[in-house]
Design a protein around this motif. Structure first.
Motif, mmCIF file in Angstrom:
data_model
loop_
_atom_site.group_PDB
_atom_site.id
_atom_site.type_symbol
_atom_site.label_atom_id
_atom_site.label_comp_id
_atom_site.label_asym_id
_atom_site.label_seq_id
_atom_site.Cartn_x
_atom_site.Cartn_y
_atom_site.Cartn_z
ATOM 1 N N GLN A 92 0.824 -1.204 0.000
ATOM 2 C CA GLN A 92 0.000 0.000 0.000
ATOM 3 C C GLN A 92 0.863 1.260 0.000
ATOM 4 O OE1 GLN A 92 -3.174 0.204 -0.475
ATOM 5 N NE2 GLN A 92 -3.378 2.428 -0.158
ATOM 6 N N ASP A 93 1.930 1.242 0.802
ATOM 7 C CA ASP A 93 2.827 2.399 0.865
ATOM 8 C C ASP A 93 4.019 2.205 -0.075
ATOM 9 O OD1 ASP A 93 1.129 3.455 2.769
ATOM 10 O OD2 ASP A 93 2.329 2.731 4.472
ATOM 11 N N ALA A 132 -4.454 6.727 -6.323
ATOM 12 C CA ALA A 132 -4.279 7.119 -4.921
ATOM 13 C C ALA A 132 -5.135 8.345 -4.645
ATOM 14 C CB ALA A 132 -2.819 7.408 -4.618
ATOM 15 N N ASP A 133 -5.710 8.382 -3.445
ATOM 16 C CA ASP A 133 -6.500 9.540 -3.041
ATOM 17 C C ASP A 133 -5.652 10.552 -2.263
ATOM 18 O OD1 ASP A 133 -8.791 8.372 -4.153
ATOM 19 O OD2 ASP A 133 -9.208 7.272 -2.292
ATOM 20 N N VAL A 134 -4.765 10.040 -1.417
ATOM 21 C CA VAL A 134 -3.929 10.882 -0.564
ATOM 22 C C VAL A 134 -2.543 10.254 -0.499
ATOM 23 C CG1 VAL A 134 -3.583 11.870 1.736
ATOM 24 C CG2 VAL A 134 -5.919 11.628 0.817
ATOM 25 N N ALA A 135 -1.518 11.102 -0.498
ATOM 26 C CA ALA A 135 -0.143 10.627 -0.320
ATOM 27 C C ALA A 135 0.557 11.552 0.662
ATOM 28 C CB ALA A 135 0.603 10.592 -1.653
ATOM 29 N N VAL A 136 1.220 10.961 1.660
ATOM 30 C CA VAL A 136 1.941 11.737 2.673
ATOM 31 C C VAL A 136 3.402 11.300 2.641
ATOM 32 C CG1 VAL A 136 2.129 12.335 5.102
ATOM 33 C CG2 VAL A 136 -0.135 11.898 4.093
ATOM 34 N N ARG A 159 4.297 18.053 -3.354
ATOM 35 C CA ARG A 159 4.119 19.116 -4.347
ATOM 36 C C ARG A 159 3.108 18.732 -5.418
ATOM 37 N NH1 ARG A 159 6.202 22.747 -0.987
ATOM 38 N NH2 ARG A 159 8.471 22.595 -0.710
ATOM 39 N N ALA A 160 2.986 17.429 -5.713
ATOM 40 C CA ALA A 160 2.055 16.998 -6.758
ATOM 41 C C ALA A 160 1.610 15.573 -6.491
ATOM 42 C CB ALA A 160 2.719 17.082 -8.132
ATOM 43 N N LEU A 161 0.323 15.321 -6.763
ATOM 44 C CA LEU A 161 -0.238 13.968 -6.780
ATOM 45 C C LEU A 161 -1.068 13.861 -8.046
ATOM 46 C CD1 LEU A 161 -0.981 11.183 -5.723
ATOM 47 C CD2 LEU A 161 -2.755 12.269 -4.300
ATOM 48 N N ALA A 162 -0.537 13.129 -9.019
ATOM 49 C CA ALA A 162 -1.224 12.921 -10.289
ATOM 50 C C ALA A 162 -1.738 11.495 -10.307
ATOM 51 C CB ALA A 162 -0.271 13.180 -11.454
ATOM 52 N N SER A 163 -3.049 11.310 -10.135
ATOM 53 C CA SER A 163 -3.632 9.969 -9.983
ATOM 54 C C SER A 163 -4.708 9.738 -11.029
ATOM 55 C CB SER A 163 -4.225 9.831 -8.577
ATOM 56 O OG SER A 163 -4.855 8.574 -8.440
ATOM 57 N N TYR A 193 17.103 5.339 4.560
ATOM 58 C CA TYR A 193 16.440 4.360 3.703
ATOM 59 C C TYR A 193 15.086 3.971 4.289
ATOM 60 C CZ TYR A 193 15.218 -0.222 1.832
ATOM 61 O OH TYR A 193 14.552 -1.281 1.283
ATOM 62 N N GLY A 194 14.106 3.797 3.397
ATOM 63 C CA GLY A 194 12.890 3.095 3.755
ATOM 64 C C GLY A 194 11.735 3.916 4.253
ATOM 65 N N GLY A 195 11.957 5.221 4.526
ATOM 66 C CA GLY A 195 10.833 6.025 4.978
ATOM 67 C C GLY A 195 9.721 5.996 3.948
ATOM 68 N N PRO A 196 8.526 5.476 4.283
ATOM 69 C CA PRO A 196 7.514 5.248 3.256
ATOM 70 C C PRO A 196 6.710 6.501 2.922
ATOM 71 C CG PRO A 196 6.692 4.494 5.349
ATOM 72 C CD PRO A 196 8.094 4.975 5.603
ATOM 73 N N ILE A 197 6.255 6.566 1.678
ATOM 74 C CA ILE A 197 5.199 7.504 1.306
ATOM 75 C C ILE A 197 3.890 6.811 1.652
ATOM 76 C CG2 ILE A 197 4.098 8.758 -0.571
ATOM 77 C CD1 ILE A 197 6.785 8.710 -2.032
ATOM 78 N N ALA A 198 3.173 7.355 2.627
ATOM 79 C CA ALA A 198 1.930 6.734 3.085
ATOM 80 C C ALA A 198 0.811 7.063 2.097
ATOM 81 C CB ALA A 198 1.576 7.242 4.480
ATOM 82 N N VAL A 199 0.230 6.014 1.527
ATOM 83 C CA VAL A 199 -0.770 6.182 0.475
ATOM 84 C C VAL A 199 -2.134 5.734 0.991
ATOM 85 C CG1 VAL A 199 -1.469 5.517 -1.853
ATOM 86 C CG2 VAL A 199 0.962 5.832 -1.312
ATOM 87 N N THR A 200 -3.131 6.579 0.751
ATOM 88 C CA THR A 200 -4.514 6.244 1.071
ATOM 89 C C THR A 200 -5.292 6.129 -0.232
ATOM 90 O OG1 THR A 200 -4.396 7.456 3.159
ATOM 91 C CG2 THR A 200 -6.595 6.960 2.308
ATOM 92 N N GLY A 201 -6.123 5.095 -0.339
ATOM 93 C CA GLY A 201 -6.877 4.861 -1.566
ATOM 94 C C GLY A 201 -6.137 3.926 -2.487
ATOM 95 N N GLY A 202 -6.862 3.375 -3.459
ATOM 96 C CA GLY A 202 -6.254 2.439 -4.380
ATOM 97 C C GLY A 202 -6.039 1.090 -3.722
ATOM 98 N N ILE A 203 -5.095 0.313 -4.287
ATOM 99 C CA ILE A 203 -4.833 -1.037 -3.798
ATOM 100 C C ILE A 203 -3.315 -1.206 -3.606
ATOM 101 C CG2 ILE A 203 -6.851 -1.997 -4.962
ATOM 102 C CD1 ILE A 203 -4.965 -3.020 -7.166
ATOM 103 N N ALA A 204 -2.940 -2.290 -2.944
ATOM 104 C CA ALA A 204 -1.525 -2.636 -2.836
ATOM 105 C C ALA A 204 -0.994 -2.935 -4.240
ATOM 106 C CB ALA A 204 -1.326 -3.820 -1.919
#
Length: 465
Positions: free
Chosen positions: A191-192, A217-221, A229-233, A255-266
Motif C-alpha cells: 500500500q505504501d 491514490a486519493d492521498v499521499a503523505v 508538491r504533486a499527486l497525479a492519480s 532508507y525506507g521512509g515510506p510515502i503513506a498512500v490512502t486509496g487504491g490497492i496494494a
C-alpha cells in the motif's frame, strides 16, 4: 535583455552595459576572453549591482587592437524555492500535454514526471533533458523559457488500455542536474511506497523525491521533512512529487521512509531521489568589441580617474637582471651555477607633454606610487605593455627658451605583477562627492539618479588631494 560593449577613450576603458534584466537578478559578473576558452574576471566586476534592471562595468585591462569577448552572467542569490505545480494530464495510449505551473519566471527549474502502466516509452520533449529512467517512471528537467509552450509528451510503443500520465512542478533558482541520485524499485505489492536513501553533499540544497505506483491514490503523505508538491492519480497509476526545502539544510535521508498512500490497492512501485542547489547563473550573454585605442596609456587600476593617454617619444633598452649565481669550486676548472628565473623587465619611457598643465597632470598620476598599467595600442606596439612601478621620474624642458611650455618626462619602469583583483575602485568615491558638491541639492541638480552618480568622473586633484 540587451548587453553592449563600447570602447570609451576618455579613460581608456571598455564599458559593458546591460538593460532589461529580470527583477529576480541580484547582480552580474563580467569576464573577458581573447580566445573564448580562457576567461578572466574583469577587475571590479565580480558582483556588479543591477538597479532597475540595468547596470554596467568598466574594463581598463582589455587587450587593445584585438577582439575582446565579454561574458556577462546574471545571478540570483536567493535559495531554491518551490513555485507551484501545473495541471496533470492523463490519456489512454495517446499523447499528453501537462499544464505549466502558474507564477513562472524565466529560468525557473521545471521538473516533468511521466508514467505509464505498460511498455510504452516517452519520447524526450524538445528542450528537455532526461535525468531518470525507472520505467515505468521517467523524470525530465529544463529551465523555463517564457517563449516555450507546455510540452506534449509522445510515446514509442503502447497499446490500447495503456494509461499515460504527466505532471510538471517548478522551483525558482534551482540548478538543473541529478547528482547525487538514488532510486529503488519495489516489486512486491504494497500500500505504501518505500523510498531510497540519499546523502546530500552540501547545505542549502533542496531534495527531490518522485514516485510512481501501479494504482490510483486519493492521498499521499511523504516521509521525513518532505512536502508533497504533486499527486497525479488516474486509473491504474499515480505519480507523486515531493521536496525538502533548501533552507532546512538536510544532509541525510534514511532508507525506507515510506510515502503513506490512502486509496487504491496494494501494488508495485518505484521512487527516485536527488538533490540540487541554487542555480549559479540565471542567464548568460556574450558580446565582443575591438578596442581601437590610439596612443599609449598610463593607467592606475586603483584610481582610474588618473589614467592618462600619453605621447611616447623614446623607449630605453629592455633588460632583465640575472638572479643566478656562479661559484668556483676548489679542484675544479669549471665553476658551478645556481640558477633562478631572471628578474622582470626594466626599461624607461620618455613622454612628451605639450603644456605645463599636461605635465602636471601626468605628475599626479605618477606621484601616487601605485602599481601602474603601461598599455600600448595593440600587439605590435613598439612600446611594451606591462604592469610596473616607477623609479626616479625626471621632468625637463627640451628647449631652454623661457617661453617654451613643452616638457619631457623620463619615467624608469620596473615590471611587477598585476595588483590583486581585490584592488579596484570606481571613477567616483564618497570622498569625491563631498569635495565636489557643497550640498545634496547641488548633487541632485547635477546628477538626478544614483545611476548618474555612478558615472561621475571625479577630478584627479580631488582624488589625490
Amino acid at each position: 535583455m540587451t548587453v553592449t560593449a563600447t570602447y570609451l577613450d576618455d579613460l581608456g576603458r571598455v564599458r559593458i552595459a546591460f538593460t532589461g534584466i529580470a527583477a529576480t537578478v541580484d547582480y552580474a559578473t563580467v569576464e573577458r576572453s581573447i580566445d573564448g576558452v580562457r576567461w578572466h574576471q574583469v577587475r571590479g566586476a565580480e558582483t556588479v549591482p543591477v538597479v532597475g534592471g540595468a547596470g554596467h562595468a568598466d574594463d581598463y585591462e582589455y587587450m587593445p587592437g584585438v577582439a575582446n569577448r565579454y561574458r556577462v552572467r546574471f545571478v540570483d542569490s536567493a535559495p531554491i524555492s518551490y513555485v507551484g505545480t501545473g495541471t496533470a494530464a492523463h490519456a489512454d495510449n495517446a499523447a499528453i500535454t501537462p499544464g505549466l505551473p502558474d507564477g513562472l519566471a524565466a529560468g525557473d527549474l521545471l521538473v516533468l514526471a511521466v508514467g505509464t502502466t505498460r511498455g510504452a516509452v516517452p519520447d524526450t520533449p524538445p528542450g528537455w533533458t532526461l535525468i531518470a529512467d525507472m520505467q515505468p517512471l521517467w523524470v525530465f528537467q529544463r529551465y523555463h523559457d517564457p517563449a516555450a509552450a507546455a510540452p506534449t509528451v509522445t510515446w514509442t510503443g503502447g497499446v490500447a488500455g495503456d494509461s499515460m500520465s504527466a505532471v510538471i512542478s517548478a522551483w525558482h533558482n534551482g540548478a538543473q542536474g541529478n547528482t547525487p541520485m538514488n532510486g529503488i524499485v519495489n516489486q512486491t505489492a504494497a500500500q505504501d511506497i518505500t523510498t531510497p536513501p540519499l546523502t546530500i553533499p552540501a547545505d542549502g540544497q533542496a531534495v527531490f523525491l518522485v514516485s510512481w505506483k501501479a494504482s490510483n491514490a486519493d492521498v499521499a503523505v511523504p516521509p521525513y521533512e518532505f512536502e508533497l508538491r504533486a499527486l497525479a492519480s488516474t486509473t491504474g497509476q499515480s505519480i507523486t512529487v515531493s521536496s525538502i526545502p533548501a533552507e532546512l539544510n538536510v544532509r541525510e535521508v534514511a532508507y525506507g521512509g515510506p510515502i503513506a498512500v490512502t486509496g487504491g490497492i496494494a501494488a508495485p512501485s518505484c521512487a527516485v531521489i536527488w538533490s540540487t542547489g541554487s542555480r549559479p547563473t540565471q542567464s548568460e550573454e556574450t558580446v565582443t568589441v575591438t578596442p581601437t585605442a590610439s596612443g599609449y596609456w598610463i593607467k592606475n587600476v586603483r584610481r582610474p580617474n588618473l589614467n592618462r593617454k600619453t605621447t611616447v617619444i623614446g623607449v630605453g633598452d629592455i633588460s632583465r637582471p640575472s638572479r643566478a649565481g656562479v661559484f668556483d669550486v676548489a679542484g675544479r676548472g669549471d665553476p658551478i651555477a645556481v640558477t633562478e628565473v631572471q628578474g622582470s623587465r626594466r626599461t624607461s619611457l620618455t613622454v612628451r607633454c605639450a603644456t605645463v598643465g599636461e605635465a602636471d597632470t601626468l605628475d599626479r598620476t605618477l606621484a601616487t606610487g601605485d602599481v601602474l598599467l603601461f598599455q600600448g595600442d595593440g600587439p605590435e606596439c613598439p612600446v611594451p605593455t606591462m604592469y610596473g612601478v616607477t623609479g626616479v621620474v625626471r621632468q625637463y624642458r627640451p628647449s631652454q627658451r623661457p617661453d617654451s611650455t613643452v616638457r619631457y618626462v623620463e619615467i624608469p619602469v620596473t615590471e611587477v605583477a598585476a595588483p590583486d583583483l581585490s584592488v579596484f575602485v570606481g571613477t567616483v568615491t564618497w570622498a569625491d562627492i563631498v569635495n565636489q558638491f557643497a550640498t545634496w541639492a547641488d548633487l541632485i541638480a547635477a546628477e538626478p539618479t544614483w545611476s548618474d552618480v555612478l558615472t561621475i568622473v571625479a577630478e584627479s586633484d580631488v582624488i589625490t588631494g
